[in-house]
Each structure stands twice: as structure tokens, then as C-alpha cells.
Design an enzyme around this catalytic site. Structure first.
Site, PDB file in Angstrom:
ATOM      1  CB  CYS A  48       9.008   0.849  -7.434  1.00  0.00           C
ATOM      2  SG  CYS A  48       9.370   2.147  -8.572  1.00  0.00           S
ATOM      3  CG  HIS A  86       5.375   2.279  -2.456  1.00  0.00           C
ATOM      4  ND1 HIS A  86       6.628   1.947  -2.562  1.00  0.00           N
ATOM      5  CD2 HIS A  86       4.636   2.636  -3.570  1.00  0.00           C
ATOM      6  CE1 HIS A  86       6.945   2.050  -3.922  1.00  0.00           C
ATOM      7  NE2 HIS A  86       5.947   2.646  -4.367  1.00  0.00           N
ATOM      8  CG  HIS A 130      10.231   6.096  -5.658  1.00  0.00           C
ATOM      9  ND1 HIS A 130      10.678   4.896  -5.054  1.00  0.00           N
ATOM     10  CD2 HIS A 130       9.192   5.756  -6.310  1.00  0.00           C
ATOM     11  CE1 HIS A 130       9.770   3.846  -5.472  1.00  0.00           C
ATOM     12  NE2 HIS A 130       8.911   4.314  -6.217  1.00  0.00           N
TER      13      HIS A 130
END
Lengths: 398, 297
Positions: A158, A291, A327
Site C-alpha cells: 500500500c 494513511h 483504500h
């Protein structure tokens, strides 16, 4: 040496382009909702899909019907197109530009459909065999435009797109190129939806980052690219720089394959490195795009890391825009860099949607009002990946 | 600034973690050969070992070996290049998904399926919080990792780096790639090569890395132009740079084969068996090119 941003492009659940993205952020319109395209038995899980079918994306990108291509590559092409147009690519072609792209899923969307055919004597889907590789995705995106002199592909889960920005900036700083285009692209696949589902970190409701009741993340998809350029090149090409990529830091949490360390050690290191590289003090950061996945573990760990870096009582405005975009995994680093740049240029704070209950262990609350207390000069964005691959980027007004 | 190869170690179809291949290479007449495994007890406790796929065990064993032989146990950076990543674990999850559906999948196989599992496992094992990255760019994945490390040295951010090229090949994937003619008659194999790099030469460095370049869709003319530019910058003549025959007949073919080429060149250079300046070129399927310039220390 300074590294300038001279273009950016984005596609996400908020739509195609910086304009749609900005509108959605201002109007507090989340892209998280029921699945439309991905076929899965887990259709009860909200996701943030790009609002176009693969066929529509193909048309929008102007890719021929018979060309082997993936959804990830198509989203990448559309985001890159916007970025290159902004940077006047066609008007003044740069000398030996490079493309660095981040992805993890690669061509998995086709592999998961045709894997048993691949293994059988049936050859009707064999054209997707080599398209499985992450690097092929980068080639598909680059070759749509041509002229790229070097390519590479990052895969740090990620934080892939954020690390693509790091490599690209370093290529400019070491004089290897005058223009490096970087970012990431990732489409939803059954593979990673199921993967995250086995980890029990997908929320059945829209995600609530930094909320005490948060119960996991919503997966998203998208692509975003930034055109990074040296001052000399921007000048020579007559392109007005938009902002600076003033600092970045990469560190490894080295704690666990999927969990973050309780006190956010890797996150502290990546933020500190980025601040040091940018030559900025903590007081100079006006906004942090966290994040902030919405999992119990990430938001606690990142929240504590923010308090350690900035001081418990002096944490700048923080929000997670994953409540808007979901996400976007490998693309998150560049998707959220573009959102941070939009905040910087338009002097507003993207809000953290779905927040109502403060987390007991954190001294700060995420942004719920767009209006900043002072004009934004420096914004920070965090991207953390499985395996503790933590990366922080800072963008600054010129 | 210099970047020195302080130590290197391999696990391959040749005897693991040694240079036996140089004098007594094992000969194979097969289309596909998996690596010869060392005894992992020296590197991992049995519980940890059982939980790890072979690619991870090889990465840990080669990393720990070069850390030991160079004395650098906490490198400033860990950077890995891998074409396919942990394909064996990925396949387990994928096969379960396509054969048994979405109901009974195991998280462990997903967790260990991402490409960066390798570099992060090394970081956890060696307790390294420094720079950490993973490259997955086809047949130049290893060179991407090497280029990143080289730039981190150039920018003065690091003094030591552990750089690896790691790939495994499973029977199904061999078959699939064979179906589309990928192997071109070469023996498919696996790769695990780790290098410990440093900016200060140790007592007996293997070689010095002078430059790393990657190109996309480069013509022969563009490649030559770049080589000449590098030579000019290094103040050497173009014809000072020799090439070497490939070691693919010894180590086989994989996405990170170029790691074997650099390893073999470094071993030979240290022993004075080859010229003092070597240019390693890699042309991957006519689209990606890499150039590694190595010099004797």
C-alpha cells in the site's frame, strides 16, 4: 536540488480528473458504496469503485477493442493523460523522461478469471498470461504515450505509489533524468478483496478512520500520477511549476507482516526523515493526509506516531480521505498526494468523513471543518504498506 | 563516491552458498530445475522455517550469509528485485479461490503473497528499520533494486545496503510460461542472490559498481550513446569495457537472472579471472535494457 511538480492526474471513485475530485471533497460526497463491477460473493462489503466499467474506461482512454489491456492499465492511462496534459507534454516534449509506477495486483483481475484455462490446453485466454506481471502494466501505460526512455515498477504493497515518487525524485536529484513521472494504479480484484477479507479488516459499513468505533477499511481502486521535473527542465519547456515535492522519507517498521508496531516506530521514522529532507520543522506542516485506513491497528499506531513526531498538543490538522476514496492500496500514495496538493493549492482541509467518537488514546481529533486556521504552505501525506513499508511525502507551495 | 560489493551469496541449481559452480558446475539437461536447498537450521528455527515459503527461506539464508561475511549486520537499506514475488504462496491462495470459491480462504497465504514480503521478512529477521523497497519490473527487477541502492549511496543517505534478486518457479507457472514460449529453450530455474554493498571498501571487496542504467525500448544506437556518455563521465575509453559470456547455462533462466550475472562477474573479478572493467548488459524481450558497469577494486 529542488524537485517540482508540473502536472498531476487522478481517477478514483470520486471520478476522473482533479476537478471531479475537488468537487467531491468540497461537497463531502464519498465514493464508497455498493459494488457495481466486481463479481464476488462478498457484495455486502462497501467498496469505492471507479464509476466506469472496464469497457467504458477503454473507450475513454481510446484503446482499441482488440488490444490486450487490464483495468489497472486503463485507469493508469487516464490519470497519466491528465498529468501529462497539465505538464504540456505534447507541446514541449521532455528529454528522456522516465515512468515509475507502483502496483501489486498487476494483471490479477484476468489471472483470477482465466487461471484454470491457462493450466489447460485451452489457449483462448493465453494473451493474458504475460499481462499478469506488474511490469507489463507499467509498459502498457507508458507505451500508450510512447517516448518514455526508462520504466520501473515498485511494489511495496500500500505504499507502492509513494515509493514510486521517491525513486522518481531521486532520479532527478542524481541527474539521471530531467522529468520523472510517477504514481500508481490498482483495480479491485477478487484476489485482494478476499485477501483483506480473510484478515477480517474490511468494515461492513463505510469506514470511520480515527473514530473510536472504527471497524476496518473499505477497499477502493484508482490511479494517480505526478509529473516531477527539475527546475531547469520546467524552465526550458516553459512549464509553470505547481508545487514542490520538498521532502520524502522511507523506513521499515520491521515489526510484522500485516500489523503496525504499537507505537508506530516505522511511521515516526518516515515522517522524521521527510521533515529532515525538506528542511522543515514540525510547526511548519499545515496539514497531514494520514494513511488512516480505519482499521483499529493502523489508526492507533499512526495516531501515536503523529503525537510522537509533532508533540501531543501540537499535532497539525489531520484527516484520512480514505473515507472518500476507499483504500486504493498500491495507488493510495499518489491518489492521496494529489488530494494533498489540491488541499495545498486551494487552501482547504479535506475532512475526515464519518467521524464522531474521539479515540481515547489520541490527543487530537481529525479534521471536520474544511476551513484552515492559516493558509497552507506545507502538507504531508503518509502511506504505509504491509510488511512495514512506511513512506511519507511533503509537498510545499513555491 | 564508490559502491563496493563487499560480499555475495547464492542459492540456485548449483551447490548453495558456495562457489563450487566455478570449477565444478553441475550440468543439467532438463527444461526446468528448482534450486538445491541448504540446511536452513543454521539460519532459522524450525517453527519459523515451516511457516515460510522457499523463496523467503532462501532470501533469509543468503542475506544472513552476506551479513556474516561482510560483518554488516544492520544495513542502512534493504532493497529487493523480484519478477514474480512469492508466486508459490500466491498460487495457493489463487487456486483455492478459483477452485473452492470465496468461502474458505486462508489469511496466511494472502499475507505472504505480496511481492514485498521478501524485503520485509529480511527486515524483520535482521531488525532493520532503514530504507526498504521492492522492485517488480520484469526481467530488470534486480537492476531496478540495484539502481535504487546506487542512487541512495550517491545521495549520501546510506553507507551500506543489502540488495537481492529473488525468484521462485513453480511447476504450474513454468507450464503456463512454457505455453507462450517464454523460456526460448533455456532451462527455467530459480534465483536467490544477495549482495552486501558499502561505500567504504572492506578488506577484500569483490568488485566496484561504477554505474547502473536502465532503458526502455532502446535502439542499439541509443544504448551505445548511453554507454559512451557513462564512459565519458567516468573518464574511461569505450573499449576499456569488456563483456562476459552469460552464466545462464550454469544458473538457468529466471526474471532475476541478471543477479547471477553480477554475482558470477564479481566472484571472477575478485579472483583476477577476468578483465578489470566489465559491462554487463541485459536485454529483456526486446523492451527493457539494463547496463551494469563493474570494475576491479
Amino acid at each position: 536540488m529542488k524537485v517540482y511538480v508540473t502536472g498531476f492526474g487522478i481517477i478514483s471513485a470520486l471520478g476522473l480528473g482533479a476537478g471531479s475530485t475537488l468537487d467531491a471533497l468540497f461537497n463531502r460526497q464519498s465514493g464508497v458504496g455498493p459494488l457495481r463491477w466486481l463479481e464476488t460473493m462478498h457484495s455486502h462489503l462497501p467498496c469505492a469503485e471507479v464509476p466506469f466499467s472496464t469497457q467504458e474506461l477503454r473507450k475513454m482512454a481510446g484503446v482499441a477493442q482488440d488490444k490486450v489491456i487490464t483495468r489497472t492499465a486503463l485507469m493508469g492511462i487516464l490519470a497519466l493523460k491528465e498529468a501529462l496534459e497539465m505538464a504540456l507534454w505534447n507541446e514541449h516534449k521532455p528529454l528522456n523522461p522516465v515512468l515509475i509506477s507502483g502496483t501489486t495486483v498487476g494483471g490479477m483481475e484476468n489471472t483470477e478469471r482465466f487461471f484454470l484455462d491457462f493450466l489447460s490446453p485451452d489457449t483462448s485466454h493465453d494473451q493474458y498470461i504475460l499481462a499478469h506481471d506488474c511490469g507489463v502494466c507499467t509498459q502498457m501505460i507508458a507505451d500508450h504515450f510512447g517516448h518514455f526512455d526508462m520504466l520501473s515498477t515498485l511494489s511495496t504493497a500500500c505504499s507502492s505509489a509513494a515509493n514510486a515518487l521517491v525513486l522518481a525524485a531521486d532520479m532527478i536529484r542524481t541527474g539521471r533524468t530531467s522529468m520523472a513521472v510517477a504514481g500508481g494504479s490498482e483495480c479491485l480484484s477478487k484476489f485482494h478483496l478476499n485477501g483483506f477479507n480473510t484478515l477480517k479488516i474490511l468494515d461492513k459499513d463505510p469506514c470511520r478512520p480515527f473514530d473510536d468505533t472504527r471497524a476496518g477499511l473499505n477497499l477502493g481502486e484508482g490511479a494517480a500520477y505526478l509529473v516531477l521535473e527539475s527546475e531547469e527542465s520546467a524552465k526550458a519547456r516553459g512549464v509553470k511549476p505547481i508545487c514542490l515535492l520538498s521532502g520524502y522519507g522511507n523506513a521499515c517498521d520491521a515489526y510484522h507482516q500485516t500489523a503496525s508496531s504499537p507505537e508506530g516506530d516505522g511511521a515516526v521514522l518516515s515522517m522524521k526523515k521527510a521533515l529532515q529532507e525538506a528542511g522543515l520543522s514540525t510547526q511548519q506542516i499545515d496539514y497531514v493526509n494520514a494513511h488512516g485506513t480505519g482499521t483499529p491497528n493502523n489508526d492507533e499506531s499512526e495516531g501515536k506516531a503523529l503525537m510522537r513526531v509533532f508533540g501531543a498538543d501540537t499535532v497539525p490538522p489531520v484527516s484520512s480521505t480514505k473515507s472518500f476514496t476507499g483504500h486504493t492500496t498500491s495507488a493510495a500514495g499518489s491518489v492521496e498526494s494529489v488530494i494533498s496538493i489540491l488541499a495545498l493549492l486551494n487552501n482547504f482541509l479535506p475532512v475526515n468523513l464519518n467521524y464522531s467518537n474521539p479515540m481515547g488514546m489520541l490527543s487530537f481529533r481529525p479534521v471536520t471543518d474544511e476551513k484552515p486556521s492559516r493558509p497552507l504552505s506545507h502538507v504531508m501525506t503518509n502511506s504505509f504498506g504491509f510488511g512495514g513499508n512506511d513512506t511519507t511525502c511533503i509537498f510545499s507551495k513555491i | 563516491m564508490g559502491v563496493y560489493i563487499q560480499a555475495a551469496a547464492q542459492i540456485s541449481v548449483q551447490n548453495p552458498l558456495c562457489d563450487d559452480w566455478l570449477d565444478n558446475p553441475i550440468q543439467y539437461q532438463v527444461p526446468y530445475q528448482r534450486s538445491l536447498e541448504p540446511d536452513y537450521k543454521k539460519f532459522l528455527d524450525p517453527v519459523a522455517s515451516r511457516r515460510m515459503g522457499r523463496i523467503l527461506k532462501r532470501a533469509i539464508a543468503t542475506s544472513v550469509t552476506v551479513a556474516g561475511s561482510s560483518g554488516i549486520t544492520n544495513p542502512d537499506a534493504i532493497i529487493v528485485g523480484t519478477g514474480l514475488g512469492c508466486i508459490e504462496t500466491t498460487e495457493k491462495f489463487l487456486l483455492a479461490l478459483v477452485q473452492e470459491g470465496e468461502e474458505f480462504l486462508q489469511p496466511t497465504n494472502f499475507i505472504n503473497s505480496t511481492h514485498n514480503t521478501i524485503a520485509s521478512h529480511i527486515a524483520v529477521h535482521m531488525k532493520c528499520n532503514g530504507y526498504n523497497s521492492t522492485y517488480v519490473h520484469l526481467g530488470v527487477s534486480f537492476e531496478s533494486a540495484l539502481l535504487d541502492a546506487f542512487m541512495q549511496f550517491q545521495l549520501g543517505r546510506i553507507h551500506t545496503a543489502l540488495v537481492g534478486g529473488h525468484d521462485e518457479m513453480i511447476p504450474n507457472y513454468f507450464k503456463i510460461l512454457d505455453k507462450v514460449g517464454f523460456w526460448e529453450g533455456k532451462m527455467a530455474s530459480e534465483c536467490a542472490v544477495s549482495f552486501m554493498l558499502g561505500d567504504t571498501p572492506c578488506r577484500n571487496p569483490m568488485a566496484r559498481i561504477r554505474e547502473v542504467v536502465m532503458l526502455h525500448n532502446a535502439t542499439a544506437q541509443r544504448e551505445e550513446e548511453v554507454i559512451n556518455q557513462v564512459c565519458e563521465r567516468m573518464e574511461t575509453a569505450r573499449n576499456d569495457w569488456d563483456t562476459l559470456p552469460t552464466v545462464k547455462p550454469v544458473f538457468g533462466e529466471s526474471f532475476t537472472s541478471q543477479a547471477f550475472e553480477m554475482y558470477a562477474a564479481a566472484v571472477k573479478m575478485q579472483r583476477g579471472l577476468i578483465a578489470d572493467n566489465i559491462l554487463l548488459t541485459n536485454h529483456y524481450r526486446g523492451t527493457e535494457t539494463s547496463l551494469i558497469f563493474l570494475s576491479k577494486c
